[in-house]
Enzyme design. Structure first.
Site, PDB file in Angstrom:
ATOM      1  CD  GLU A  49      -1.318  -2.696   1.809  1.00  0.00           C
ATOM      2  OE1 GLU A  49      -0.253  -2.660   2.320  1.00  0.00           O
ATOM      3  OE2 GLU A  49      -2.040  -3.057   0.590  1.00  0.00           O
ATOM      4  CG  HIS A  93     -11.868  -8.057   5.903  1.00  0.00           C
ATOM      5  ND1 HIS A  93     -10.591  -8.425   6.507  1.00  0.00           N
ATOM      6  CD2 HIS A  93     -10.766  -8.347   4.796  1.00  0.00           C
ATOM      7  CE1 HIS A  93     -10.856  -9.322   6.394  1.00  0.00           C
ATOM      8  NE2 HIS A  93     -10.185  -8.811   5.044  1.00  0.00           N
TER       9      HIS A  93
END
Lengths: 338, 419
Positions: free
Chosen positions: A60, A129
């Protein structure tokens, strides 16, 4: 006019932006050939080639760092972080670099880029999540932060974000991807196709950043919400029969303060609603602004209804999620408060 | 140079091209593993564990293999494992596969939200666990449940975690398969990628600081080696000669992304260790004996204060990434049938039959026994509830363990939901 789900609308926004401007590039984990784990970039590689839409390594910080370099060159990257919960390795690049590049170079270098991230819970995704980290972005000077609540806004706001000259965080409530989920988890979710805001123009249009919209007119109390919580607010108003006004912020920074003030001055009561944890959440900022600007109109203390100050649990998801029952109780409480 | 000229290439210079690696084949095409060069079993030398890392750089580009195509164990890496040890290893792998099948089905039946199978990768975690000492610590990813199964961790406890039921050791908080057991040398699985890899190095450094004898094992997948934490782990392991085994499980696919996207121009993942002076081995991850032998070599190095070893397990993710994934969208449907290193269970079974320690009948019998054991465990686990029915963890558990002591603001929030 075509009907679109949130996923289709987001895809259409990138398609339109890529079609109009060769400088728009799209990349991220699983984004290229496969088209993203939520399918938001499906077909874009095929249409625009691997130089415009491609798979990134699982890094990321690498995704955001290279996007900053591309933006400095003159491209307009629109990158995907697979889940907002995976954003943290990129946080240094976002906070220390993207957000400040214009400022520290006195406008010599700029960072026109969009970072898309699925956010929020309601899918039994557990703590990795399900997070809603919007306050970690709204707290950073130099970033703009968007949270759409429906397909029409998602497309218009995403195109506006891509065309914006500064870095924009675009948070996509993943529980809304396929329907206007209102927190009634024990009932089936209606499809977007049955919702007015799934009518989405095929081509180019924008929804300007910094403009809230009233989703439900009401006289008794103002509910300030964004993303999934807009639908929860509408459901709670329906369930309780309390004549609530529901304001959908759409963008958190820049914020449409006038819309908030106008509503609270009218109703005299205000509930701030978000799924993220309470302490130092964006709701704290909203409550402070309402207090500063509407104090003499308030008939009850401003209330916050939010997720608890804990990590997002897996099995106890619906005890955590601030759904219509918890909001309904708050609505009754605030109407009784004097 | 004026701004008009900037960036424009003079006629004699070719414009630059952007390179994006592509896998050998995609859906509808013929699977192609011609780029996976497989040396003959037994052909790679076994250096002493105190070898100078610069003398074994070639091992980062080869593949250590023990079992040949006839199921014979050959060459210098044949480990000291008795037929009984190997039968036990086979049973561990069969248990893991059976466990996976039942839990995959349970997810499809709506008894839980999510599951991740190990199909094709069973040898890696099952054999590694046997080479490790009982008090060493693994920092696993979500595809090393063999570390628990080969250490006789109760299947019922694993299932209760998967079901998020009232006996879930993680109290319903964690996504299925995110186990944790300090007692079993199994560090809590995060769900975020690569974070645990560098933590393993820290645990190993602590063991050295305290003059302990325990070592750590770090685990990561091919795709996640792209994360910064992987590179930080190599720096720290190299600098402090941490007693750690750095395991990279290269199963060829990171969800839809083939390993070439993370590997880039480096020949192998093992070769990533060379720039740090860390000895790096590549091993046939579908060969139980080779995995054990290489693990033992690396573990001995760590134990003898010789520092870290990077091990790349060359294997193949035969199933989907998770129950949320459908590989037919990004790789040829029958690609796993073409994987040149075969199936780890079949290969160990074939070896055991070849040495006369096993037979088809015994295998069938073992399969039936294992299935019965797994089903019995499942029944017991389900008696404590599944995700959407029966016994549940309490809503109180949302608020416990955020801190050691429940602070006042969380007490107020807990009172709000009346628990």
């Amino acid at each position: 006019m075509p009907r679109m789900t949130m996923i289709e609308a987001i895809r259409s926004a990138m398609d339109v932006a890529m079609g109009r401007d060769d400088d728009v590039v799209v990349f991220g984990e699983d984004v290229g050939f496969f088209g993203g784990v939520f399918r938001c970039t499906h077909g874009l590689q095929q249409k625009y080639g691997v130089s415009r839409c491609f798979d990134a390594p699982i890094s990321e910080s690498g995704i955001v760092g290279t996007a900053i370099g591309m933006a400095a060159y003159g491209l307009k990257p629109c990158v995907e972080i697979q889940f907002a919960d995976y954003m943290y390795p990129a946080y240094d690049q976002i906070v220390s670099e993207a957000a400040r590049l214009r400022y520290r170079s006195a406008g010599d270098f700029t960072c026109p880029m969009v970072i898309r991230m699925p956010t929020g819970g309601g899918i039994f995704g557990g703590q990795t999540h399900s997070q809603s980290p919007e306050a970690l972005f709204t707290h950073v000077a130099g970033l703009k932060t968007i949270v759409p609540s429906n397909p029409y806004d998602a497309k218009g706001l995403l195109i506006a974000a891509i065309e914006d000259p500064d870095p924009v965080i675009f948070l996509e409530p993943k529980r809304l991807y396929n329907g206007p989920f209102d927190g009634h988890h024990d009932k089936p979710v209606t499809a977007w196709s049955k919702h007015a805001l799934s009518e989405v123009p095929e081509g180019h249009y924008t929804v300007p950043l910094g403009q809230a919209v009233t989703r439900r007119e009401g006289a008794a109390v103002s509910i300030i919400a964004y993303g999934t919580m807009v639908h929860v607010a509408l459901a709670a108003a329906e369930d309780t029969g309390i004549d609530a006004e529901v304001i959908d912020l759409r963008t958190l920074v820049p914020l449409d303060l006038e819309a908030i003030v106008a509503s609270v001055e009218k109703t005299g009561r205000c509930i701030v609603l978000h799924e993220a944890t309470l302490t130092s959440g964006f709701g704290g900022e909203l409550a402070a602004l309402v207090q500063e600007h509407c104090f003499y109109h308030l008939e009850a203390p401003v209330m916050r209804v939010t997720g608890w100050d804990t990590p997002y649990p897996h099995a106890q998801e619906w005890d955590y999620f601030p759904g219509p029952a918890r909001l309904g109780q708050a609505l009754r409480d605030i109407m009784e408060a004097r | 140079m004026s701004s008009d000229e900037a960036g424009k290439a003079p006629a004699t210079i070719q414009p630059l091209k952007f390179h994006v690696p592509q896998p050998a084949s995609r859906p509808g095409e013929k699977p192609d593993f011609s780029d996976v060069v497989i040396p003959k079993a037994g052909s790679v030398a076994r250096p002493p564990v105190d070898v100078d890392p610069k003398d074994i750089r070639d091992l980062a580009y080869s593949i250590i293999r023990v079992l040949n195509r006839e199921g014979e164990a050959v060459g210098p890496w044949v480990p000291d494992l008795s037929p009984e040890d190997l039968v036990r290893g086979l049973r561990h792998m069969m248990t893991l596969r059976s466990f996976d099948a039942r839990m995959q089905m349970a997810q499809r039946q709506g008894k839980t939200s999510f599951y991740m199978q190990h199909t094709g990768e069973e040898a890696v975690s099952c054999a590694f666990r046997i080479a490790l000492g009982p008090h060493d610590m693994n920092f696993p990813t979500y595809r090393q449940a063999g570390l628990l199964i080969a250490h006789d961790y109760p299947l019922v406890d694993m299932m209760c975690q998967i079901y998020s039921n009232q006996r879930d050791p993680m109290k319903g908080r964690q996504l299925p398969v995110m186990y944790s057991s300090k007692e079993n040398g199994f560090f809590s699985i995060s769900g975020n990628l690569a974070t645990q890899f560098v933590q393993a190095v820290g645990w190993a450094m602590a063991s050295a600081i305290k003059n302990d004898t325990r070592i750590a094992a770090a685990w990561i997948g091919d795709g996640s080696t792209a994360e910064s934490d992987f590179h930080a782990a190599l720096v720290f392991a190299s600098t402090y000669k941490a007693p750690v085994v750095l395991n990279v499980v290269n199963n060829q696919w990171a969800i839809s992304t083939f390993q070439g996207i993370a590997r880039g121009g480096s020949g192998t993942f093992a070769a990533r260790g060379l720039g740090f002076g860390i000895p790096a081995l590549r091993v046939d991850g579908n060969d139980y004996l080779a995995v054990y032998a290489v693990a033992q070599w690396a573990i001995e190095r760590a134990r003898r204060n010789l520092g870290p070893t990077l091990v790349e397990y060359v294997t193949y993710r035969a199933g989907a990434h998770s129950t949320s994934d459908d590989p037919s969208a990004y790789r040829p449907k029958h690609e796993s049938d073409e994987w040149p290193l075969g199936d780890p269970l079949v290969r160990l079974k074939q070896h055991l039959i070849a040495i006369g320690a096993w037979s088809e009948e015994r295998h069938k019998q073992a399969e039936a026994e294992i299935l019965a054991t797994v089903i019995a465990a499942q029944k017991e686990a389900e008696s404590f509830g599944t995700l959407h029915s029966g016994g549940k963890p309490s809503a109180r558990d949302i608020f416990e363990d955020v801190y050691a002591e429940l602070p006042p603001h969380l007490r107020r929030q807990r009172q709000q939901i009346g628990v």
